[in-house]
Design a protein around this motif. Structure first.
Motif, mmCIF file in Angstrom:
data_model
loop_
_atom_site.group_PDB
_atom_site.id
_atom_site.type_symbol
_atom_site.label_atom_id
_atom_site.label_comp_id
_atom_site.label_asym_id
_atom_site.label_seq_id
_atom_site.Cartn_x
_atom_site.Cartn_y
_atom_site.Cartn_z
ATOM 1 N N ASN A 61 41.636 21.630 44.009
ATOM 2 C CA ASN A 61 40.419 21.314 44.773
ATOM 3 C C ASN A 61 39.971 22.488 45.629
ATOM 4 O O ASN A 61 38.776 22.800 45.697
ATOM 5 C CB ASN A 61 40.635 20.086 45.646
ATOM 6 N N THR A 64 38.465 25.115 43.385
ATOM 7 C CA THR A 64 37.163 24.689 42.875
ATOM 8 C C THR A 64 36.090 24.790 43.948
ATOM 9 O O THR A 64 34.975 25.279 43.690
ATOM 10 C CB THR A 64 37.230 23.239 42.353
ATOM 11 N N ILE A 65 36.412 24.345 45.169
ATOM 12 C CA ILE A 65 35.448 24.420 46.265
ATOM 13 C C ILE A 65 35.136 25.875 46.615
ATOM 14 O O ILE A 65 33.979 26.239 46.842
ATOM 15 C CB ILE A 65 35.985 23.677 47.510
ATOM 16 N N GLY A 68 32.609 27.406 44.373
ATOM 17 C CA GLY A 68 31.294 26.782 44.340
ATOM 18 C C GLY A 68 30.330 27.428 45.319
ATOM 19 O O GLY A 68 30.606 28.466 45.926
ATOM 20 N N GLN A 71 28.543 24.813 50.062
ATOM 21 C CA GLN A 71 29.464 23.784 50.518
ATOM 22 C C GLN A 71 29.079 23.240 51.893
ATOM 23 O O GLN A 71 29.220 22.038 52.146
ATOM 24 C CB GLN A 71 30.901 24.346 50.572
ATOM 25 N N SER A 74 26.526 20.576 51.715
ATOM 26 C CA SER A 74 27.106 19.325 51.228
ATOM 27 C C SER A 74 27.830 18.595 52.352
ATOM 28 O O SER A 74 27.727 17.370 52.486
ATOM 29 C CB SER A 74 28.080 19.605 50.077
ATOM 30 N N PRO A 174 30.545 19.838 44.130
ATOM 31 C CA PRO A 174 31.162 20.199 45.421
ATOM 32 C C PRO A 174 31.454 18.978 46.288
ATOM 33 O O PRO A 174 32.486 18.936 46.974
ATOM 34 C CB PRO A 174 30.102 21.103 46.070
ATOM 35 N N ASN A 177 34.617 17.302 44.972
ATOM 36 C CA ASN A 177 35.843 18.040 45.253
ATOM 37 C C ASN A 177 36.180 18.057 46.740
ATOM 38 O O ASN A 177 37.364 18.098 47.104
ATOM 39 C CB ASN A 177 35.735 19.466 44.696
ATOM 40 N N ILE A 178 35.171 18.027 47.614
ATOM 41 C CA ILE A 178 35.451 17.907 49.048
ATOM 42 C C ILE A 178 36.080 16.549 49.337
ATOM 43 O O ILE A 178 37.043 16.442 50.108
ATOM 44 C CB ILE A 178 34.167 18.107 49.875
ATOM 45 N N LEU A 181 39.664 16.652 48.166
ATOM 46 C CA LEU A 181 40.512 17.433 49.069
ATOM 47 C C LEU A 181 40.824 16.645 50.337
ATOM 48 O O LEU A 181 41.971 16.629 50.796
ATOM 49 C CB LEU A 181 39.825 18.752 49.420
#
Length: 259
Positions: A61, A64-65, A68, A71, A74, A174, A177-178, A181
């Motif tokens: 995670n 991936t973040i 991106g 963020q 988001s 995003p 994945n946030i 996480l």
């Protein structure tokens, strides 16, 4: 808490699962815990599968973040969902630590089926959801956090909300994945307090986390060269198979309980 290092074949299988789940996540942007957990739970219980994937999921995670964009936007726009995810993850992790994990196998199978169903529906099934409503965001975050806490699968809940939001994949991933996480970090804290997670478990998770990151990198490369639709169909077939296996194992345990 010990992993399965005393069983070399199972540990090698675990590493293979980490690579495969990482490839899936790298190719699609989601899917690491959803694929890894049932693949491990086929041989072990869901709670142990979740413990084995805690650190690798956090690593995937974070990577991936970090790879991106936008963020911070988001986080600002979906703060109520993230706050709900924290509360839900606390509840789900507590349930995982204190309750019999056997029914979680069925819950995991049902969440996989829910994901497969919602993933093939058009947005008309969620058009009734108000856009950017803070209470609705918080509610979905709470529900996703609980489901992630007891089964390691949040995306099945989150995708229901985002089907009706008319957002591009690059903006949705995003947020996913946030949430993932947040769920994992909260889970680690609660399970540590409950005595299920310690430094030994984290140390033993280092190699699985590294192999997961290797799979993630490979998946990102593969994702640039193959059709996403073909890959999704392959993933869906695998998940159908795993859901059937998990339901079958739940029924066998129910009919022929151990002890």
């Amino acid at each position: 808490m010990e992993l399965v290092t005393s069983e070399p074949l199972i540990y090698l299988y675990l590493l293979g699962v980490m690579v495969f789940a990482g490839i899936v996540h790298g190719s699609l942007g989601i899917g690491f815990p959803m694929v890894a957990t049932p693949l491990i739970a086929v041989f072990l219980d869901v709670r142990l599968a979740i413990l084995m994937t805690l650190v690798p999921t956090v690593a995937v995670n974070v990577a991936t973040i970090a790879g991106g964009t936008d963020q911070m936007r988001s986080i600002q726009d979906y703060a109520p969902m993230f706050l709900g995810a924290i509360a839900g993850s606390i509840i789900g992790a507590w349930m995982l630590a204190t309750m019999d994990p056997a029914p979680f196998r069925l819950a995991l199978a049902l969440l996989i089926i829910l994901y497969l169903f919602t993933g093939t529906r058009s947005s008309k099934y969620t058009e009734w959801l108000p856009h950017h409503n803070k209470a609705v965001m918080c509610g979905f975050g709470l529900t996703a956090g609980i489901s992630g806490g007891i089964t390691n699968v949040m995306v099945a809940i989150l995708i229901i909300y985002f089907l009706g939001q008319s957002m591009t994949r690059s903006k949705i991933l995003p947020i996913f994945n946030i949430c993932f996480l947040i769920g994992k970090v909260t889970q680690i804290v609660i399970l540590s307090l409950a005595g299920w997670v310690n430094l030994g478990l984290i140390y033993q998770s280092a190699l699985p986390a590294i192999t997961a990151l290797g799979g993630l990198w490979a998946g990102m490369q593969i994702g640039n060269h193959i059709s996403k639709e073909i890959y999704k169909k392959m993933l869906h077939l695998l998940l159908v198979f795993l859901a059937v296996v998990l339901i079958g194992q739940f029924l066998i345990d129910l009919i022929y309980p151990v002890g």
